[in-house]
Design a protein around this motif. Structure first.
Motif, mmCIF file in Angstrom:
data_model
loop_
_atom_site.group_PDB
_atom_site.id
_atom_site.type_symbol
_atom_site.label_atom_id
_atom_site.label_comp_id
_atom_site.label_asym_id
_atom_site.label_seq_id
_atom_site.Cartn_x
_atom_site.Cartn_y
_atom_site.Cartn_z
ATOM 1 N N ALA A 325 -12.271 13.196 6.756
ATOM 2 C CA ALA A 325 -11.517 14.359 7.987
ATOM 3 C C ALA A 325 -11.383 14.089 9.271
ATOM 4 O O ALA A 325 -11.028 14.842 9.688
ATOM 5 C CB ALA A 325 -11.021 15.541 7.091
ATOM 6 N N ASP A 358 -14.670 21.190 4.886
ATOM 7 C CA ASP A 358 -14.405 20.574 6.163
ATOM 8 C C ASP A 358 -13.767 21.671 6.965
ATOM 9 O O ASP A 358 -12.454 22.214 7.297
ATOM 10 C CB ASP A 358 -14.690 19.126 6.128
ATOM 11 C CG ASP A 358 -13.097 19.243 5.985
ATOM 12 O OD1 ASP A 358 -12.312 19.105 6.693
ATOM 13 O OD2 ASP A 358 -12.706 18.767 4.282
ATOM 14 N N GLY A 362 -7.203 18.265 8.214
ATOM 15 C CA GLY A 362 -6.159 18.663 7.744
ATOM 16 C C GLY A 362 -5.786 18.405 7.625
ATOM 17 O O GLY A 362 -4.988 16.836 8.018
ATOM 18 N N MET A 363 -4.783 18.789 6.727
ATOM 19 C CA MET A 363 -3.593 18.389 5.487
ATOM 20 C C MET A 363 -2.262 19.037 5.882
ATOM 21 O O MET A 363 -1.760 19.790 6.518
ATOM 22 C CB MET A 363 -3.409 17.983 4.461
ATOM 23 C CG MET A 363 -4.523 16.869 3.453
ATOM 24 S SD MET A 363 -4.256 17.115 1.624
ATOM 25 C CE MET A 363 -6.488 17.515 1.739
ATOM 26 N N PHE A 376 -2.326 7.122 -3.064
ATOM 27 C CA PHE A 376 -1.052 7.366 -1.767
ATOM 28 C C PHE A 376 -2.186 8.406 -0.929
ATOM 29 O O PHE A 376 -3.903 8.291 -0.959
ATOM 30 C CB PHE A 376 -0.818 9.293 -1.739
ATOM 31 C CG PHE A 376 -0.397 9.795 -0.668
ATOM 32 C CD1 PHE A 376 0.401 9.756 -0.342
ATOM 33 C CD2 PHE A 376 -1.350 10.837 -0.591
ATOM 34 C CE1 PHE A 376 0.774 10.141 0.662
ATOM 35 C CE2 PHE A 376 -1.057 11.612 0.873
ATOM 36 C CZ PHE A 376 -0.204 11.223 1.392
ATOM 37 N N THR A 377 -2.296 7.349 0.244
ATOM 38 C CA THR A 377 -3.465 7.790 1.144
ATOM 39 C C THR A 377 -2.832 7.481 2.515
ATOM 40 O O THR A 377 -1.416 6.703 3.002
ATOM 41 C CB THR A 377 -4.546 6.171 1.109
ATOM 42 O OG1 THR A 377 -5.305 6.300 1.879
ATOM 43 C CG2 THR A 377 -3.814 4.831 1.121
ATOM 44 N N GLN A 383 -9.017 0.789 4.482
ATOM 45 C CA GLN A 383 -10.442 1.700 3.965
ATOM 46 C C GLN A 383 -9.732 3.110 3.339
ATOM 47 O O GLN A 383 -10.791 3.840 2.830
ATOM 48 C CB GLN A 383 -10.163 2.750 5.660
ATOM 49 C CG GLN A 383 -10.255 1.735 6.937
ATOM 50 C CD GLN A 383 -10.556 3.075 8.477
ATOM 51 O OE1 GLN A 383 -9.624 4.113 8.359
ATOM 52 N NE2 GLN A 383 -11.519 2.455 8.773
ATOM 53 N N THR A 385 -7.737 3.604 -0.784
ATOM 54 C CA THR A 385 -7.053 3.004 -2.152
ATOM 55 C C THR A 385 -6.502 4.036 -2.582
ATOM 56 O O THR A 385 -5.113 3.610 -2.634
ATOM 57 C CB THR A 385 -7.950 2.369 -3.160
ATOM 58 O OG1 THR A 385 -8.632 3.701 -3.194
ATOM 59 C CG2 THR A 385 -8.370 1.545 -2.128
ATOM 60 N N GLY A 386 -6.630 5.712 -2.251
ATOM 61 C CA GLY A 386 -5.614 6.759 -2.822
ATOM 62 C C GLY A 386 -6.165 6.813 -3.930
ATOM 63 O O GLY A 386 -5.293 7.503 -4.692
ATOM 64 N N LEU A 387 -6.803 6.777 -4.611
ATOM 65 C CA LEU A 387 -7.506 6.649 -5.863
ATOM 66 C C LEU A 387 -8.894 7.910 -5.927
ATOM 67 O O LEU A 387 -8.242 9.130 -7.061
ATOM 68 C CB LEU A 387 -8.312 5.607 -6.414
ATOM 69 C CG LEU A 387 -7.869 4.073 -6.646
ATOM 70 C CD1 LEU A 387 -8.321 2.950 -6.876
ATOM 71 C CD2 LEU A 387 -6.393 4.991 -7.490
ATOM 72 N N GLY A 388 -9.423 8.142 -4.934
ATOM 73 C CA GLY A 388 -10.625 9.388 -5.250
ATOM 74 C C GLY A 388 -10.116 10.277 -5.733
ATOM 75 O O GLY A 388 -10.975 10.706 -6.098
ATOM 76 N N THR A 414 -9.891 21.596 5.624
ATOM 77 C CA THR A 414 -9.891 21.834 4.219
ATOM 78 C C THR A 414 -10.387 22.076 3.450
ATOM 79 O O THR A 414 -12.089 22.433 3.641
ATOM 80 C CB THR A 414 -9.345 20.302 4.020
ATOM 81 O OG1 THR A 414 -8.308 19.886 4.818
ATOM 82 C CG2 THR A 414 -9.178 19.865 2.308
ATOM 83 N N PHE A 416 -12.078 22.175 -0.892
ATOM 84 C CA PHE A 416 -12.131 21.417 -1.707
ATOM 85 C C PHE A 416 -12.609 22.723 -3.220
ATOM 86 O O PHE A 416 -13.943 22.711 -2.620
ATOM 87 C CB PHE A 416 -11.733 20.318 -2.432
ATOM 88 C CG PHE A 416 -10.901 19.105 -2.098
ATOM 89 C CD1 PHE A 416 -10.397 18.892 -2.927
ATOM 90 C CD2 PHE A 416 -11.035 18.522 -0.279
ATOM 91 C CE1 PHE A 416 -8.767 17.979 -2.594
ATOM 92 C CE2 PHE A 416 -9.733 18.624 -0.175
ATOM 93 C CZ PHE A 416 -8.923 17.648 -1.414
HETATM 94 N N1 LIG Z 1 -10.523 17.018 2.410
HETATM 95 C C1 LIG Z 1 -9.165 16.333 3.766
HETATM 96 N N2 LIG Z 1 -9.158 17.184 4.857
HETATM 97 C C2 LIG Z 1 -7.931 15.805 5.087
HETATM 98 N N3 LIG Z 1 -7.281 14.777 4.756
HETATM 99 C C3 LIG Z 1 -7.215 14.325 2.984
HETATM 100 C C4 LIG Z 1 -9.098 15.340 2.653
HETATM 101 N N4 LIG Z 1 -8.937 15.101 1.473
HETATM 102 C C5 LIG Z 1 -8.183 14.391 0.561
HETATM 103 N N5 LIG Z 1 -6.863 14.060 1.865
HETATM 104 C C6 LIG Z 1 -6.130 13.497 2.044
HETATM 105 O O1 LIG Z 1 -5.221 13.441 1.605
HETATM 106 C C7 LIG Z 1 -4.900 11.177 1.240
HETATM 107 C C8 LIG Z 1 -6.031 10.790 -0.579
HETATM 108 O O2 LIG Z 1 -6.854 11.581 -0.586
HETATM 109 P P1 LIG Z 1 -8.049 10.090 -1.542
HETATM 110 O O3 LIG Z 1 -9.392 10.540 -2.034
HETATM 111 O O4 LIG Z 1 -7.104 10.140 -2.986
HETATM 112 O O5 LIG Z 1 -7.091 8.957 -1.172
HETATM 113 P P2 LIG Z 1 -8.096 8.126 0.088
HETATM 114 O O6 LIG Z 1 -9.259 8.598 0.591
HETATM 115 O O7 LIG Z 1 -6.634 7.887 1.203
HETATM 116 O O8 LIG Z 1 -8.436 6.884 -0.001
HETATM 117 P P3 LIG Z 1 -9.714 6.293 -1.663
HETATM 118 O O9 LIG Z 1 -9.461 6.084 -2.838
HETATM 119 O O10 LIG Z 1 -10.593 5.238 -0.884
HETATM 120 O O11 LIG Z 1 -10.426 7.530 -1.587
HETATM 121 C C9 LIG Z 1 -5.751 11.541 2.276
HETATM 122 O O12 LIG Z 1 -5.198 9.723 2.212
HETATM 123 C C10 LIG Z 1 -5.957 11.978 2.741
HETATM 124 O O13 LIG Z 1 -4.808 11.773 3.594
#
Ligand SMILES: Nc1ncnc2c1ncn2[C@@H]1O[C@H](COP(=O)(O)OP(=O)(O)OP(=O)(O)O)[C@@H](O)[C@H]1O
Ligand SMILES: [Mg+2]
Length: 425
Positions: A325, A358, A362-363, A376-377, A383, A385-388, A414, A416
């Motif tokens: 981010a 951080d 932001g979102m 969802f990514t 870069q 996968t949207g799994l994190g 953001t 968490f």
């Molecule tokens: N700290 C953050 N600041 C801004 N956006 C965020 C933040 N954390 C997550 N997001 C948003 O949420 C989405 C999903 O996050 P997630 O970690 O699930 O997947 P990813 O980072 O896209 O892929 P990966 O699977 O590699 O983690 C991100 O693509 C991003 O748009």
């Protein structure tokens, strides 16, 4: 159940109605009679029969038209309708079936025939309805199973990813450990030899202060005085550097540690520090972006019960997202990129909190609504996968009985929040 069925009988001749009612009641059905189509339709406003017996020739509204109107009402569309009519020509029969009847009985009728047909159609109706309910239930079960399957598949992918990384890290740490062991073993010998050599040299200087010219020249050339002074300092620094490599290697091993089947007491701060160690390279300045300032605000937090590998994975996912981010563009170009990690014990709520914030991109509301969804990514293909986050939530909430939530403002940053139950025994 079929014997308890409700039957609506429609006939404009009261005598007929009476015969039908008596015949059906005698075998246990509950019968409601109507002497015209209008009355039948009126009854249906507050009455749900299981089957309808319908006369065709009636004044004002004939049976065909009544049947059509009933079939047009969704709540009665599946109720079986049987015509009972003196019209026995094939044309009337065909018309009867075409407006939606399931059967056609000619008058005068045989009592037994009517009873058998009524019973058969009630049974058929019952079976159809049961079958439909079963199909709905099975479809729901299958959908649920499919969703579970998808979830476990994705979880496997993520586990695979973490395990591949763990193997790599463990492999690197292992390879570093061998030469490192040799280095650390040698340094104590070197220290001893060096001490002996320096003592020996001092003895020489003491007993032969006037050495021959070549020796004195060489001593000047190599600045012997400086070497004798600098050597121990240099050696101490080398020793410290080796110790640091050893500690990095230990961190890597800790991070990669396989998850045991049982939860263990773990130190969250150690987990955070290990994760930061792994991410160190990404925190450094990159292109235009200055290095990310990591502020640790560690509170007095006790050990928690958990799976260390999984918790490390969550910390890794959240911290990697925070760095992403920030890379995406700091909220305020003036502000220095910063990640704050705060830990705190909320004894009154029986909780431990880890808050990772951080000042990155932001979102938007749209992203916020979907952030935890699988796959969802907003990141480029390859870069993200949207799994994190989905995995992080599962690990915290399902595997550790905690909560994972966030607040985010587009263009500001953001935050968490991981909440874990406090160990009470
Ligand atoms: N700290 C953050 N600041 C801004 N956006 C965020 C933040 N954390 C997550 N997001 C948003 O949420 C989405 C999903 O996050 P997630 O970690 O699930 O997947 P990813 O980072 O896209 O892929 P990966 O699977 O590699 O983690 C991100 O693509 C991003 O748009
Ligand atoms: Mg991510």
């Amino acid at each position: 159940m079929i014997n308890e069925a409700q039957i609506l009988a429609v006939d404009d001749t009261p005598a007929n109605l009476e015969v039908i009612t008596e015949m059906l009641s005698s075998v246990g059905y509950t019968v409601v009679g109507a002497i015209s189509g209008e009355r039948a339709l009126k009854r249906l406003r507050s009455y749900q029969p299981d089957l309808i017996l319908l006369d065709i020739q009636m004044p004002d509204m004939d049976g065909f038209s009544v049947c059509q109107q009933i079939k047009a009402m969704p709540e009665f569309a599946t109720v079986p309708i049987i015509f009972i009519s003196a019209l026995s020509d094939i044309g009337s029969m065909v018309r009867g079936f075409s407006v939606g009847a399931v059967d056609y009985i000619s008058k005068p009728f045989q009592e037994l025939e009517v009873l058998m047909r009524v019973k058969t159609h009630l049974q058929l109706h019952h079976l159809t309805e049961n079958l439909e309910a079963q199909v709905v239930a099975r479809t729901q079960e299958l959908e649920k199973a499919l969703a579970q399957l998808q979830q476990s598949r994705l979880q496997l992918i993520q586990q695979e990813k973490m395990s591949a990384m763990g193997n790599l890290v463990a492999g690197v740490a292992h390879d570093i450990n061998n030469p490192l062991g040799f280095l650390r073993g040698s340094t104590s010998n070197i220290k001893e030899y060096m001490g002996d050599l320096l003592t020996h040299l001092a003895l020489y200087q003491q007993h032969y202060p006037d050495a021959i010219a070549a020796i004195q020249e060489h001593a000047e050339e190599i600045d012997l005085e400086f070497i004798v002074k600098d050597l121990p300092t240099l050696f101490t620094s080398m020793n410290e550097a080796t110790a640091r490599i050893a500690s990095i290697s230990k961190n890597l091993c800790n991070f990669a540690r396989r998850d045991l089947n049982d939860k263990v007491l773990m130190d969250l701060h150690e987990g955070i520090d290990n994760t930061l160690q792994i991410l160190k390279f990404r925190l450094k300045s990159q292109g235009e972006r200055p290095p990310i300032d990591v502020v640790k605000d560690y509170g007095d937090v006790p050990m928690v019960m958990g799976f260390p590998g999984q918790i490390n994975q969550v910390l890794m996912n959240l911290l990697a997202n925070a760095i992403d981010a920030i890379d995406e563009g700091p909220s305020d170009a003036e502000a220095a990129p910063k990640i704050t990690i705060k830990t705190i014990t909320l004894a009154d709520q029986n909780l431990i909190e880890i808050v990772i914030s951080d000042n990155g991109a932001g979102m938007s509301d749209e992203v916020k609504a979907k952030a935890f969804e699988y796959l969802f990514t907003t990141k480029a293909i390859g870069q993200g996968t949207g799994l994190g986050l989905a995995i992080a939530r599962q690990i915290i909430e399902e595997n550790h009985g905690g909560h994972l939530t966030f607040k985010s403002t587009l263009g500001e940053g953001t935050e968490f929040r991981i909440q874990l139950p406090l160990q009470t025994d």
